[in-house]
Design an enzyme around this catalytic site. Sequence first.
Site, PDB file in Angstrom:
ATOM      1  N   GLU A   1      11.759 -10.202 -17.728  1.00 48.13           N
ATOM      2  CA  GLU A   1      11.856  -8.993 -16.890  1.00 48.13           C
ATOM      3  C   GLU A   1      13.057  -9.019 -15.958  1.00 48.13           C
ATOM      4  OE1 GLU A   1       8.749  -8.116 -14.076  1.00 48.13           O
ATOM      5  OE2 GLU A   1       8.202 -10.205 -13.919  1.00 48.13           O
TER       6      GLU A   1
ATOM      7  N   CYS B   1       4.254  -9.115   9.585  1.00 44.14           N
ATOM      8  CA  CYS B   1       4.454  -7.861  10.316  1.00 44.14           C
ATOM      9  C   CYS B   1       5.813  -7.953  11.004  1.00 44.14           C
ATOM     10  CB  CYS B   1       3.386  -7.682  11.381  1.00 44.14           C
ATOM     11  SG  CYS B   1       1.719  -7.705  10.730  1.00 44.14           S
TER      12      CYS B   1
ATOM     13  N   HIS C   1       1.568 -21.782 -37.444  1.00 42.90           N
ATOM     14  CA  HIS C   1       0.965 -20.688 -38.219  1.00 42.90           C
ATOM     15  C   HIS C   1       1.894 -19.485 -38.319  1.00 42.90           C
ATOM     16  CE1 HIS C   1      -2.789 -22.883 -38.400  1.00 42.90           C
ATOM     17  NE2 HIS C   1      -2.638 -23.151 -37.113  1.00 42.90           N
TER      18      HIS C   1
ATOM     19  N   TRP D   1       1.487  -5.191   8.500  1.00 47.41           N
ATOM     20  CA  TRP D   1       1.042  -5.498   7.140  1.00 47.41           C
ATOM     21  C   TRP D   1      -0.369  -6.014   7.338  1.00 47.41           C
ATOM     22  CZ3 TRP D   1       2.716  -4.526   2.363  1.00 47.41           C
ATOM     23  CH2 TRP D   1       2.087  -5.178   1.303  1.00 47.41           C
TER      24      TRP D   1
ATOM     25  N   LYS E   1       8.051  -1.705  -8.939  1.00 45.97           N
ATOM     26  CA  LYS E   1       7.227  -2.745  -8.316  1.00 45.97           C
ATOM     27  C   LYS E   1       5.742  -2.449  -8.496  1.00 45.97           C
ATOM     28  CE  LYS E   1       6.072  -6.342  -6.102  1.00 45.97           C
ATOM     29  NZ  LYS E   1       6.158  -7.623  -6.851  1.00 45.97           N
TER      30      LYS E   1
ATOM     31  N   ARG F   1       8.873  -6.142   6.283  1.00 47.53           N
ATOM     32  CA  ARG F   1       7.862  -7.137   6.664  1.00 47.53           C
ATOM     33  C   ARG F   1       6.462  -6.531   6.722  1.00 47.53           C
ATOM     34  NH1 ARG F   1       9.527 -11.807   8.770  1.00 47.53           N
ATOM     35  NH2 ARG F   1       7.549 -12.058   9.852  1.00 47.53           N
TER      36      ARG F   1
ATOM     37  N   ASN G   1       2.126 -11.022  15.068  1.00 48.62           N
ATOM     38  CA  ASN G   1       2.317 -11.273  13.634  1.00 48.62           C
ATOM     39  C   ASN G   1       1.623 -12.588  13.347  1.00 48.62           C
ATOM     40  OD1 ASN G   1       3.216 -11.491  11.011  1.00 48.62           O
ATOM     41  ND2 ASN G   1       5.130 -12.484  11.597  1.00 48.62           N
ATOM     42  N   GLY G   2       0.731 -12.620  12.344  1.00 49.89           N
ATOM     43  CA  GLY G   2       0.054 -13.867  11.998  1.00 49.89           C
ATOM     44  C   GLY G   2      -1.452 -13.652  11.913  1.00 49.89           C
TER      45      GLY G   2
ATOM     46  N   GLU H   1       3.327 -16.647 -18.170  1.00 49.53           N
ATOM     47  CA  GLU H   1       3.917 -16.142 -16.923  1.00 49.53           C
ATOM     48  C   GLU H   1       5.403 -16.490 -16.868  1.00 49.53           C
ATOM     49  OE1 GLU H   1       3.336 -14.051 -14.890  1.00 49.53           O
ATOM     50  OE2 GLU H   1       4.677 -14.480 -13.220  1.00 49.53           O
TER      51      GLU H   1
END
Length: 609
Positions: free
Chosen positions: A489, A2, A505, A74, A604, A27, A100-101, A482
């Site tokens: 990308e 945050c 193969h 957040w 995104k 944030r 924050n946390g 991944e």
Amino acid sequence: MCGIVGYVGDKQAADFLLEGLSKLEYRGYDSAGIAVYDGSKIRVEKCVGRLAALRDKIKDNVPQGSIGIGHTRWATHGRPSDTNAHPHTDCSGDFVVVHNGIIENYLTLKEDLIEKGHVFKSETDTEVVAHLLEEVYNGDFEESVREVLRRIEGSYSLVFMCRQHPDELICTKQDNPLVIGLGDGENFIASDIPAIINRTRRTYILNDGEMAVVRKDSIKITNRKGEPVTKKVFEVNWNAEAAEKGGFEHFMLKEIHEQPKAVRDTMSQRIAKDGKRIVMDELKWNADYLNNFHKIYIVACGTAYHAGLVGKYYIEKLARIPVEVDIASEFRYRDPIIDENTMLIVVSQSGETSDTLAALKESKRRGAKTLALTNVVGSSIAREADQVLYTWAGPEIAVASTKAYTTQLILFFMLSLYMAEIKGTQTEERVAELVAKLQQIPAQISETLSDVEPIKTFAKQYGFNEDVFYIGRSLDWDVALEGALKLKEISYIHAEAYAAGELKHGTLALIVEGVPVIALATQKSVYEKTLSNIKEVKARDAVVIGIATEGDDELGKYVDHVMKVPETDELLTPILAVVPLQLLAYFAAITRGCDVDKPRNLAKSVTVE
Ligand code: AGP
């Protein structure tokens, strides 16, 4: 993650608070609020939505006063809403806090405070801190805050206001950033430098356990014992944009380096106090519930799909429930066999991917029980699923997903162990052994990140190839997928991941002299087979970069370069093996001059089908 701000001086606090929060929206941005002392009381204005919604709410009546705090959120505990937005107050409104946390023992504290008559308004862990301060306040603001800190556990950066002390703010931090900006007759507090850089470049960077009493003309810093701390001024020489990235050149690199903390945060509260088993208070499953499922589908897109492939391996290996993994855009059109004995797990960082949301809705319509693994509290997928498990990675800004992937793997691993324990498919000793290894992962990721130079060299050496292959078996194949996606990308190199045993193969026809092949060989159970596949491509003069675990002195004899990751249980190795592949993609994209954070054609969050 945050954003927090604080101001004390002679100007209007709201001006800086709103300006500072606008620089911290990266944030967190699901809700915002400010609190300003107006000469008689602390006025709190907050609402769900981005900062613009707050500005609109107060535009005709901006809180007046020269001391205040602010927050952009957040969500981790409690969905985005007006009441869950910060700042939070105690019953009286005399004590106000932004945070924050994660306060890990908030439920115990909350129960005790409710018993003592405190009335809570929100679902957040943060509100507990305001009521706790009200409970312990003895007239000494600083000492009372110190007492609060003695009782809370977890990670935090906190800024407190108190109506009885209208000329000072108190701030402190543990495992989360907090800086103090030094002004002329005014001082600033912020989670991060971008918020204050337009006001001052002279700062104090607080260390864990330090507390600052900030007034407009003085700053008193003490340590956990209350002893005075002398701080050196840190002169910020970053520009504003660089500051948002914490000094990193791109959000992607910043987020790669945030993985130790993101993984630690995602684990926190889900490992029992004895450190020997997993707890998932969000689920509260039992054997009857789990034994009801004959099949699990894991459905997702892109990187989340790749995480699902690893999740399949974990669930089948540890909990012995059959799992099928599917790409969301295919799943819903293949008339999947779903009934009340089916569990659907959807994985989505954003919680907004249309294909995944559509698959979730279709599965519910057919009677499946649904579980979402997502990084965004209150997202569409979080709200649609029957149950939710959150990764606590903080906002992921770069289009290329990195910390979301590793925290998804962590979540799948913990979920599989949780299931295994309920079903009795793993012994207590085995579970305890794996939980112990799990807790070492954040430090092992840090170790892997400690020396990126060899990877930078490979990227420069091979970054101009137009074709790159990734090969592996078992979990190494899942990670290869991944790694190939990351390279494709952001560097636009045509990368392809292949099951190492499948090369002969057909695809082996493409392996000619000089073609780079990234060969993952971390899985002991298939090591010899993978080695023979590496020899196949070496026999065609490919250039092979091997990914091995520490202690493997064999692989280096057969490949051109080796990147090693720390030794751990091979189930957990994917979380470490992906890190060099993320960095390889990043540095290759830099070598090719690509726009790392915003690659062409991509978004995104893909909210279209
Ligand atoms: C990953 O690097 C890509 N940005 C993309 O594949 C992404 O993983 C996919 O679109 C799924 O997004 P979600 O996790 O938000 O659902």
